[in-house]
Every structure is written in structure tokens, then in C-alpha cells.
Design an enzyme around this catalytic site. Structure first.
Site, mmCIF file in Angstrom:
data_model
loop_
_atom_site.group_PDB
_atom_site.id
_atom_site.type_symbol
_atom_site.label_atom_id
_atom_site.label_comp_id
_atom_site.label_asym_id
_atom_site.label_seq_id
_atom_site.Cartn_x
_atom_site.Cartn_y
_atom_site.Cartn_z
ATOM 1 N N CYS A 1 0.824 -1.223 0.000
ATOM 2 C CA CYS A 1 0.000 0.000 0.000
ATOM 3 C C CYS A 1 0.851 1.264 0.000
ATOM 4 O O CYS A 1 0.314 2.370 -0.066
ATOM 5 C CB CYS A 1 -0.957 -0.006 1.186
ATOM 6 S SG CYS A 1 -2.103 -1.376 1.097
ATOM 7 N N HIS B 1 -12.434 10.219 -8.282
ATOM 8 C CA HIS B 1 -11.383 10.235 -9.313
ATOM 9 C C HIS B 1 -10.262 11.222 -8.976
ATOM 10 O O HIS B 1 -9.839 12.033 -9.821
ATOM 11 C CB HIS B 1 -11.972 10.486 -10.716
ATOM 12 C CG HIS B 1 -12.700 9.276 -11.241
ATOM 13 N ND1 HIS B 1 -13.944 8.927 -10.801
ATOM 14 C CD2 HIS B 1 -12.317 8.325 -12.114
ATOM 15 C CE1 HIS B 1 -14.325 7.808 -11.407
ATOM 16 N NE2 HIS B 1 -13.344 7.408 -12.197
ATOM 17 N N GLU C 1 -13.046 0.285 2.342
ATOM 18 C CA GLU C 1 -11.985 0.510 1.352
ATOM 19 C C GLU C 1 -11.858 -0.664 0.395
ATOM 20 O O GLU C 1 -11.564 -0.482 -0.785
ATOM 21 C CB GLU C 1 -10.656 0.757 2.063
ATOM 22 C CG GLU C 1 -9.549 1.164 1.122
ATOM 23 C CD GLU C 1 -8.274 1.569 1.834
ATOM 24 O OE1 GLU C 1 -8.204 2.708 2.300
ATOM 25 O OE2 GLU C 1 -7.366 0.726 1.923
HETATM 26 N N1 LIG Z 1 -5.579 -0.232 9.701
HETATM 27 C C1 LIG Z 1 -5.332 -0.125 8.378
HETATM 28 N N2 LIG Z 1 -4.654 -1.095 7.771
HETATM 29 C C2 LIG Z 1 -4.439 -1.028 6.434
HETATM 30 C C3 LIG Z 1 -4.928 0.066 5.689
HETATM 31 C C4 LIG Z 1 -5.618 1.096 6.380
HETATM 32 O O1 LIG Z 1 -6.074 2.095 5.783
HETATM 33 N N3 LIG Z 1 -5.813 0.956 7.703
HETATM 34 N N4 LIG Z 1 -4.760 0.112 4.343
HETATM 35 C C5 LIG Z 1 -4.160 -0.848 3.686
HETATM 36 C C6 LIG Z 1 -4.092 -0.787 2.188
HETATM 37 O O2 LIG Z 1 -4.290 0.564 1.763
HETATM 38 C C7 LIG Z 1 -5.049 -1.711 1.384
HETATM 39 O O3 LIG Z 1 -5.656 -0.973 0.332
HETATM 40 C C8 LIG Z 1 -6.159 -2.378 2.094
HETATM 41 O O4 LIG Z 1 -5.613 -3.469 2.774
HETATM 42 P P1 LIG Z 1 -6.142 -4.979 2.850
HETATM 43 O O5 LIG Z 1 -7.360 -5.079 3.694
HETATM 44 O O6 LIG Z 1 -4.970 -5.775 3.286
HETATM 45 O O7 LIG Z 1 -6.587 -5.287 1.345
HETATM 46 P P2 LIG Z 1 -6.787 -6.697 0.624
HETATM 47 O O8 LIG Z 1 -7.902 -6.482 -0.335
HETATM 48 O O9 LIG Z 1 -5.517 -7.152 0.040
HETATM 49 O O10 LIG Z 1 -7.249 -7.673 1.779
HETATM 50 P P3 LIG Z 1 -7.432 -9.295 1.724
HETATM 51 O O11 LIG Z 1 -8.424 -9.563 2.820
HETATM 52 O O12 LIG Z 1 -6.101 -9.903 1.998
HETATM 53 O O13 LIG Z 1 -7.966 -9.632 0.375
HETATM 54 C C9 LIG Z 1 -3.520 -1.983 4.407
HETATM 55 N N5 LIG Z 1 -3.781 -1.999 5.809
HETATM 56 ZN ZN LIG Z 2 -5.399 1.251 -0.357
#
Ligand SMILES: Nc1nc2c(c(=O)[nH]1)N=C([C@H](O)[C@H](O)COP(=O)(O)OP(=O)(O)OP(=O)(O)O)CN2
Ligand SMILES: [Zn+2]
Length: 145
Positions: free
Chosen positions: A37, A78, A129
Site C-alpha cells: 500500500c 477520481h 476501502e
Molecule cells: N488499519 C489499516 N490497515 C491497512 C490500511 C488502512 O487504511 N488501515 N490500508 C491498507 C491498504 O491501503 C489496502 O488498500 C487495504 O488493505 P487490505 O485489507 O490488506 O486489502 P486486501 O484487499 O488485500 O485484503 P485481503 O483480505 O487480503 O484480500 C492496508 N492496511
Molecule cells: Zn489502499
């Protein structure tokens, strides 16, 4: 649009309004703990905003649903969140993490609601998100002016 059951904030106001909307935005989290990220990437964010109050305005609205959406959607859809003046790559409390984005949205919305004579309050910002990750921001009493 994704439909789901939201957590409900406790309150005793007469009216509770909820507005769902989504927007597309890119961001990066400028810290080594963020892993992948740290690189610029995009999401379709999904938001649910909860507004409460006791009095309706001259239109019979607590607040216009579209006004709530426009405050966020017009500004952030966007865009690259890091480029907005609300965020700061030098301060973790102002990185565009889901937590901080939800808090900033609350600040933008409540600042606008403060100008209305019927004094609605935003009690909750639910921000998804990814399909597996979301944050709920609820203000403390002292966060209201
Ligand atoms: N506490 C937080 N942890 C993470 C954030 C955040 O905003 N707050 N953001 C990210 C990354 O930006 C990412 O976009 C989102 O993370 P994640 O949930 O790991 O996304 P995945 O779709 O890959 O999750 P899976 O459940 O493994 O598919 C990271 N952490
Ligand atoms: Zn993200």
C-alpha cells in the site's frame, strides 16, 4: 451498489438519516509498515453516512441526501487522496488511511452541518476501502463545536 447491514450508533434524536454512496480514488500510505500500500493504487470506496437531529428544515428534510453525497463525492471522486490539502504525507495522523479518511469525512460533513439552522449532527461515518476492510468513525461529544 453493495447493500449491507451497518452498525448503528446509539442516540435518542427523533430522526436518523443514512446516505450511501461510492467513489473511486487512488492513494498510497507513505510508511514502510504499509507494504504494497506504499505504492499508488486505487479503490472503489463505499461510504455510509449517518446524520441525526430533532428538527426538519423548510423543505421537510433533516438535510438533503444529495448535499451529504456532494460534499465528499465532488471533492474526492477520481482523485489522488494524498494530493488533497486535508492529507499530509509527513504526519501519520493525516495519512489517507481508512481511519483518517473516515475522520476527515466526518470533519467535512459536520463543518457543513454546523451552518444549518436545524443543527443536524453526523454521528457515524462507515467507510469501506476493500471488500474485506472497513472503518467506522464515531465522534466524541467534544468533537462537536
Ligand atoms: N488499519 C489499516 N490497515 C491497512 C490500511 C488502512 O487504511 N488501515 N490500508 C491498507 C491498504 O491501503 C489496502 O488498500 C487495504 O488493505 P487490505 O485489507 O490488506 O486489502 P486486501 O484487499 O488485500 O485484503 P485481503 O483480505 O487480503 O484480500 C492496508 N492496511
Ligand atoms: Zn489502499
Amino acid at each position: 451498489m453493495m447493500q449491507q447491514i451497518y452498525p448503528a450508533p446509539a442516540h435518542s434524536y427523533r430522526y436518523e438519516l443514512n446516505k450511501d454512496f461510492q467513489f473511486a480514488a487512488a492513494h498510497y500510505v507513505p510508511h514502510e509498515e504499509a507494504g504494497a500500500c506504499r505504492r499508488l493504487h486505487g479503490h472503489t470506496y463505499f461510504a455510509n453516512i449517518t446524520v441525526v437531529g430533532d428538527e426538519l428544515n423548510e423543505s421537510g428534510f433533516l438535510v438533503n441526501f444529495q448535499d451529504i453525497k456532494n460534499l465528499i463525492h465532488k471533492r474526492f471522486d477520481h482523485t489522488v487522496l494524498n494530493e488533497d490539502s486535508l492529507f499530509d504525507d509527513m504526519d501519520p495522523n493525516h495519512f489517507p488511511t481508512t481511519e483518517a479518511v473516515a475522520r476527515k469525512f466526518w470533519e467535512v460533513i459536520q463543518e457543513s452541518l454546523n451552518k444549518l439552522p436545524n443543527q443536524p449532527r453526523c454521528l457515524q461515518v462507515f467507510l469501506r476501502e476493500t471488500p474485506t476492510s472497513y472503518v467506522v468513525f464515531r465522534p466524541r461529544k467534544e468533537d462537536f463545536q
